[in-house]
Design a protein around this motif. Structure first.
Motif, PDB file in Angstrom:
ATOM      1  N   MET A 171      52.734   3.977  37.063  1.00  0.00           N
ATOM      2  CA  MET A 171      52.194   4.961  37.529  1.00  0.00           C
ATOM      3  C   MET A 171      52.393   5.311  35.355  1.00  0.00           C
ATOM      4  SD  MET A 171      52.211   7.991  40.035  1.00  0.00           S
ATOM      5  CE  MET A 171      53.089   7.199  40.880  1.00  0.00           C
ATOM      6  N   GLY A 172      53.459   4.635  35.246  1.00  0.00           N
ATOM      7  CA  GLY A 172      54.333   5.366  33.652  1.00  0.00           C
ATOM      8  C   GLY A 172      52.746   4.501  32.566  1.00  0.00           C
ATOM      9  N   ARG A 173      52.790   3.451  33.088  1.00  0.00           N
ATOM     10  CA  ARG A 173      52.593   2.350  31.653  1.00  0.00           C
ATOM     11  C   ARG A 173      50.875   2.826  32.033  1.00  0.00           C
ATOM     12  NH1 ARG A 173      56.124  -2.686  34.355  1.00  0.00           N
ATOM     13  NH2 ARG A 173      57.504  -2.594  32.830  1.00  0.00           N
ATOM     14  N   VAL A 225      59.981   8.811  29.790  1.00  0.00           N
ATOM     15  CA  VAL A 225      59.714   9.600  28.500  1.00  0.00           C
ATOM     16  C   VAL A 225      60.998  10.471  28.318  1.00  0.00           C
ATOM     17  CG1 VAL A 225      58.666  11.689  28.641  1.00  0.00           C
ATOM     18  CG2 VAL A 225      57.555  10.136  30.275  1.00  0.00           C
ATOM     19  N   ALA A 226      62.152   9.885  28.709  1.00  0.00           N
ATOM     20  CA  ALA A 226      63.430  11.332  28.234  1.00  0.00           C
ATOM     21  C   ALA A 226      63.577  10.352  27.524  1.00  0.00           C
ATOM     22  CB  ALA A 226      64.447  10.694  29.325  1.00  0.00           C
ATOM     23  N   ILE A 244      47.473   7.869  32.685  1.00  0.00           N
ATOM     24  CA  ILE A 244      48.949   9.049  32.148  1.00  0.00           C
ATOM     25  C   ILE A 244      49.279   8.184  30.672  1.00  0.00           C
ATOM     26  CG2 ILE A 244      51.019   8.871  33.616  1.00  0.00           C
ATOM     27  CD1 ILE A 244      49.004   9.446  35.595  1.00  0.00           C
ATOM     28  N   ARG A 245      49.193   7.664  30.287  1.00  0.00           N
ATOM     29  CA  ARG A 245      49.788   7.925  29.011  1.00  0.00           C
ATOM     30  C   ARG A 245      48.593   8.449  28.417  1.00  0.00           C
ATOM     31  NH1 ARG A 245      51.773   2.212  26.338  1.00  0.00           N
ATOM     32  NH2 ARG A 245      53.189   1.672  27.961  1.00  0.00           N
ATOM     33  N   ARG A 246      47.349   8.962  28.701  1.00  0.00           N
ATOM     34  CA  ARG A 246      46.855  10.078  28.092  1.00  0.00           C
ATOM     35  C   ARG A 246      47.466  11.417  28.346  1.00  0.00           C
ATOM     36  NH1 ARG A 246      41.409  12.042  28.810  1.00  0.00           N
ATOM     37  NH2 ARG A 246      41.142  10.654  30.623  1.00  0.00           N
ATOM     38  N   VAL A 247      47.624  11.562  29.483  1.00  0.00           N
ATOM     39  CA  VAL A 247      48.255  12.833  30.394  1.00  0.00           C
ATOM     40  C   VAL A 247      49.725  12.629  29.048  1.00  0.00           C
ATOM     41  CG1 VAL A 247      49.009  14.222  31.950  1.00  0.00           C
ATOM     42  CG2 VAL A 247      47.413  12.497  32.354  1.00  0.00           C
ATOM     43  N   ARG A 248      50.136  12.118  28.843  1.00  0.00           N
ATOM     44  CA  ARG A 248      51.491  12.374  28.573  1.00  0.00           C
ATOM     45  C   ARG A 248      51.477  12.702  26.828  1.00  0.00           C
ATOM     46  NH1 ARG A 248      55.181   8.120  31.556  1.00  0.00           N
ATOM     47  NH2 ARG A 248      55.477   9.440  33.299  1.00  0.00           N
TER      48      ARG A 248
END
Length: 273
Positions: free
Chosen positions: A32-34, A67-68, A38-42
């Motif tokens: 999901m992180g990739r 993210v950290a 989801i990257r757009r959300v972040r």
């Protein structure tokens, strides 16, 4: 004290899962992180949080820590990021992936933080509040540990916004009625409630950004939406015999035709203490 996380979806109690399922959840978090959506959300989240050089930040519900570690790059060597997760297993996985950035990994409960008042300059909390028993209590804790002038950035899903096209409507509704309680949290509208919750918590300078994630094929959607992922174990679907296979066959057919569509809104809401 009872755990703050709801015992509903696999993400709610990762440490209580069998090893096979725990590894699957970790893989899902990584994938999901990739994912581009989801990257757009972040990216929207980073714009809302406004991390500054030298800041001390809390990533509340840090997962495997990607993210950290990105936040650590933003605050620089004089800053610090506390990466906190409820799961000891996920925290151990995050430690194993550490890249020598200025991140400190800890386990803890977002509703009962073991941190002093006014100890961080900002908080990132992504797709966590949908899984807790009392989101307002968690927000109260995040506010408590944030210094005046610091930013809270809350990101969460509005599962009630989930929509599909390309599949039979009756079948879609039947499948979602069965799998919804097992694949999505009870607090299905958490994302849209975040702004109201920050207003009630007394934050100012509020921003609220709905990010509609679009999945144009089943493979893309399966990364984020378990109900279209054939790799999710059959025994977790809890559907009548044959319904899962019928649904997944229609999903595959829609993908082959090129008319599959799924959309889901994730909210990025931030405010100043």
């Amino acid at each position: 004290m009872e755990p703050a996380q709801k015992d509903r979806t696999p993400f709610s109690d990762i440490d209580g899962l069998p090893a096979r399922m725990s590894e699957m959840v970790l893989t899902a978090l990584t994938e999901m992180g990739r994912h581009p959506e989801i990257r757009r959300v972040r990216r929207a989240g980073f714009d809302a949080l406004r991390p500054a050089l030298g800041a001390r930040l809390l990533d509340a519900g840090s997962g495997s820590g990607e993210v950290a570690r990105r936040l650590a790059a933003e605050v620089g060597p004089r800053g610090e990021v506390i990466a906190l997760d409820y799961s000891a297993a996920i925290t151990a996985a995050a430690v194993a992936r550490h890249d020598d950035s200025n991140v400190r990994y800890v386990t803890g409960d977002v509703c009962d933080l073991d941190l002093p008042d006014d100890t961080v300059d900002g908080v990132w909390c992504e797709r966590v509040l949908q899984h807790v028993d009392d989101a307002d209590a968690a927000i109260g804790e995040l506010r408590r540990v944030t210094r005046p002038g610091g930013r809270l950035c809350l990101i969460d899903t509005d599962w009630d916004s989930l929509a599909f096209d390309g599949m039979p409507v009756g079948l879609r509704d039947t499948v979602l009625s069965f799998v919804g309680p097992h694949f999505t949290p009870e607090q299905g509208d958490m994302g849209r409630t975040l702004r109201r919750r920050l207003v009630a918590a007394g934050l100012s300078d509020l921003t609220a950004t709905p990010v509609t994630c679009l999945f144009g094929n089943p493979d893309s959607a399966a990364v984020v939406l378990p109900m279209v992922n054939p790799r999710v174990p059959e025994d977790t679907w809890r559907t009548p015999p044959g319904l899962r296979d019928e649904w997944l066959a229609h999903v595959e057919a829609a993908g082959a035709r090129g008319d599959f569509l799924a959309v889901l809104t994730i909210w990025v809401v931030a405010g100043t203490v």
